[in-house]
Scaffold this motif. Structure first.
Motif, mmCIF file in Angstrom:
data_model
loop_
_atom_site.group_PDB
_atom_site.id
_atom_site.type_symbol
_atom_site.label_atom_id
_atom_site.label_comp_id
_atom_site.label_asym_id
_atom_site.label_seq_id
_atom_site.Cartn_x
_atom_site.Cartn_y
_atom_site.Cartn_z
ATOM 1 N N LEU A 164 0.835 -1.209 0.000
ATOM 2 C CA LEU A 164 0.000 0.000 0.000
ATOM 3 C C LEU A 164 0.868 1.256 0.000
ATOM 4 O O LEU A 164 0.591 2.220 -0.722
ATOM 5 C CB LEU A 164 -0.938 0.005 1.214
ATOM 6 C CG LEU A 164 -2.032 -1.065 1.227
ATOM 7 C CD1 LEU A 164 -2.703 -1.125 2.599
ATOM 8 C CD2 LEU A 164 -3.045 -0.812 0.131
ATOM 9 N N TRP A 165 1.902 1.250 0.810
ATOM 10 C CA TRP A 165 2.820 2.388 0.904
ATOM 11 C C TRP A 165 3.484 2.655 -0.444
ATOM 12 O O TRP A 165 3.558 3.802 -0.898
ATOM 13 C CB TRP A 165 3.843 2.096 1.989
ATOM 14 C CG TRP A 165 4.902 3.129 2.194
ATOM 15 C CD1 TRP A 165 4.728 4.392 2.692
ATOM 16 C CD2 TRP A 165 6.295 3.000 1.909
ATOM 17 N NE1 TRP A 165 5.937 5.042 2.754
ATOM 18 C CE2 TRP A 165 6.912 4.209 2.268
ATOM 19 C CE3 TRP A 165 7.082 1.971 1.403
ATOM 20 C CZ2 TRP A 165 8.274 4.426 2.120
ATOM 21 C CZ3 TRP A 165 8.436 2.177 1.264
ATOM 22 C CH2 TRP A 165 9.022 3.398 1.613
ATOM 23 N N LEU A 166 3.927 1.592 -1.105
ATOM 24 C CA LEU A 166 4.554 1.756 -2.425
ATOM 25 C C LEU A 166 3.546 2.254 -3.463
ATOM 26 O O LEU A 166 3.866 3.132 -4.274
ATOM 27 C CB LEU A 166 5.168 0.426 -2.889
ATOM 28 C CG LEU A 166 6.391 -0.058 -2.127
ATOM 29 C CD1 LEU A 166 6.775 -1.458 -2.590
ATOM 30 C CD2 LEU A 166 7.551 0.906 -2.289
ATOM 31 N N GLN A 167 2.345 1.696 -3.436
ATOM 32 C CA GLN A 167 1.314 2.098 -4.404
ATOM 33 C C GLN A 167 0.948 3.570 -4.269
ATOM 34 O O GLN A 167 0.585 4.213 -5.252
ATOM 35 C CB GLN A 167 0.051 1.247 -4.230
ATOM 36 C CG GLN A 167 0.207 -0.169 -4.719
ATOM 37 C CD GLN A 167 -0.996 -1.031 -4.360
ATOM 38 O OE1 GLN A 167 -1.920 -0.611 -3.658
ATOM 39 N NE2 GLN A 167 -0.981 -2.268 -4.829
ATOM 40 N N GLU A 168 1.034 4.095 -3.060
ATOM 41 C CA GLU A 168 0.674 5.498 -2.821
ATOM 42 C C GLU A 168 1.862 6.441 -2.988
ATOM 43 O O GLU A 168 1.764 7.624 -2.663
ATOM 44 C CB GLU A 168 0.056 5.649 -1.430
ATOM 45 C CG GLU A 168 -1.300 4.979 -1.329
ATOM 46 C CD GLU A 168 -1.954 5.201 0.014
ATOM 47 O OE1 GLU A 168 -1.492 6.057 0.803
ATOM 48 O OE2 GLU A 168 -2.956 4.521 0.289
ATOM 49 N N GLY A 169 2.976 5.936 -3.462
ATOM 50 C CA GLY A 169 4.118 6.806 -3.710
ATOM 51 C C GLY A 169 4.999 7.036 -2.502
ATOM 52 O O GLY A 169 5.680 8.061 -2.408
ATOM 53 N N GLN A 170 4.980 6.119 -1.553
ATOM 54 C CA GLN A 170 5.828 6.151 -0.371
ATOM 55 C C GLN A 170 5.667 7.419 0.472
ATOM 56 O O GLN A 170 6.640 8.085 0.831
ATOM 57 C CB GLN A 170 7.296 5.962 -0.775
ATOM 58 C CG GLN A 170 7.525 4.709 -1.570
ATOM 59 C CD GLN A 170 8.917 4.632 -2.172
ATOM 60 O OE1 GLN A 170 9.716 5.553 -2.056
ATOM 61 N NE2 GLN A 170 9.204 3.522 -2.822
ATOM 62 N N PRO A 171 4.406 7.771 0.809
ATOM 63 C CA PRO A 171 4.197 8.987 1.602
ATOM 64 C C PRO A 171 4.661 8.805 3.046
ATOM 65 O O PRO A 171 4.539 7.724 3.626
ATOM 66 C CB PRO A 171 2.674 9.171 1.555
ATOM 67 C CG PRO A 171 2.142 7.781 1.407
ATOM 68 C CD PRO A 171 3.149 7.070 0.541
ATOM 69 N N ALA A 172 5.181 9.858 3.613
ATOM 70 C CA ALA A 172 5.626 9.828 5.009
ATOM 71 C C ALA A 172 4.435 10.050 5.934
ATOM 72 O O ALA A 172 3.503 10.788 5.601
ATOM 73 C CB ALA A 172 6.675 10.912 5.239
ATOM 74 N N GLY A 173 4.453 9.403 7.103
ATOM 75 C CA GLY A 173 3.447 9.660 8.123
ATOM 76 C C GLY A 173 2.128 8.931 7.951
ATOM 77 O O GLY A 173 1.169 9.234 8.658
ATOM 78 N N HIS A 174 2.040 7.973 7.057
ATOM 79 C CA HIS A 174 0.776 7.256 6.837
ATOM 80 C C HIS A 174 0.877 5.787 7.241
ATOM 81 O O HIS A 174 0.041 4.969 6.844
ATOM 82 C CB HIS A 174 0.366 7.354 5.361
ATOM 83 C CG HIS A 174 0.037 8.738 4.927
ATOM 84 N ND1 HIS A 174 -1.225 9.273 5.042
ATOM 85 C CD2 HIS A 174 0.821 9.714 4.402
ATOM 86 C CE1 HIS A 174 -1.205 10.521 4.590
ATOM 87 N NE2 HIS A 174 0.020 10.813 4.202
#
Length: 86
Positions: free
Chosen positions: A18-28
């Motif tokens: 999920l983190w990779l799919q969302e572009g590796q956003p911080a804090g999520h």
């Protein structure tokens, strides 16, 4: 590896996806973890319900093999034919 360890590993892998799919956003990370846990739980529930119920196709196939050819022919003969289109 225990079942809990296996579940944790599956959640960890799904959260990473999920983190990779969302572009590796911080804090999520918490949102990803909770979503991953829900996904894993849903997969487990779907797997358990599928294991308990035989598929309709399998059940129908067993009945079809058990029915004699004469019974099938009688069923076909009893069905009304469709009217031809004008």
């Amino acid at each position: 590896m225990t079942m809990t360890d296996d579940r944790q590993e599956r959640i960890r892998n799904r959260a990473h996806q999920l983190w990779l799919q969302e572009g590796q956003p911080a804090g999520h990370h918490e949102r990803h973890w909770h979503q991953a846990a829900a996904d894993v739980d849903q997969e487990d529930a779907a797997g358990k319900s599928a294991a308990k119920k035989p598929t309709r196709k399998a059940a129908g196939a067993a009945e079809a093999k058990a029915a004699p050819k004469e019974a099938k022919a009688a069923t076909k003969a009893g069905k009304p034919k469709k009217a031809a289109a004008k």
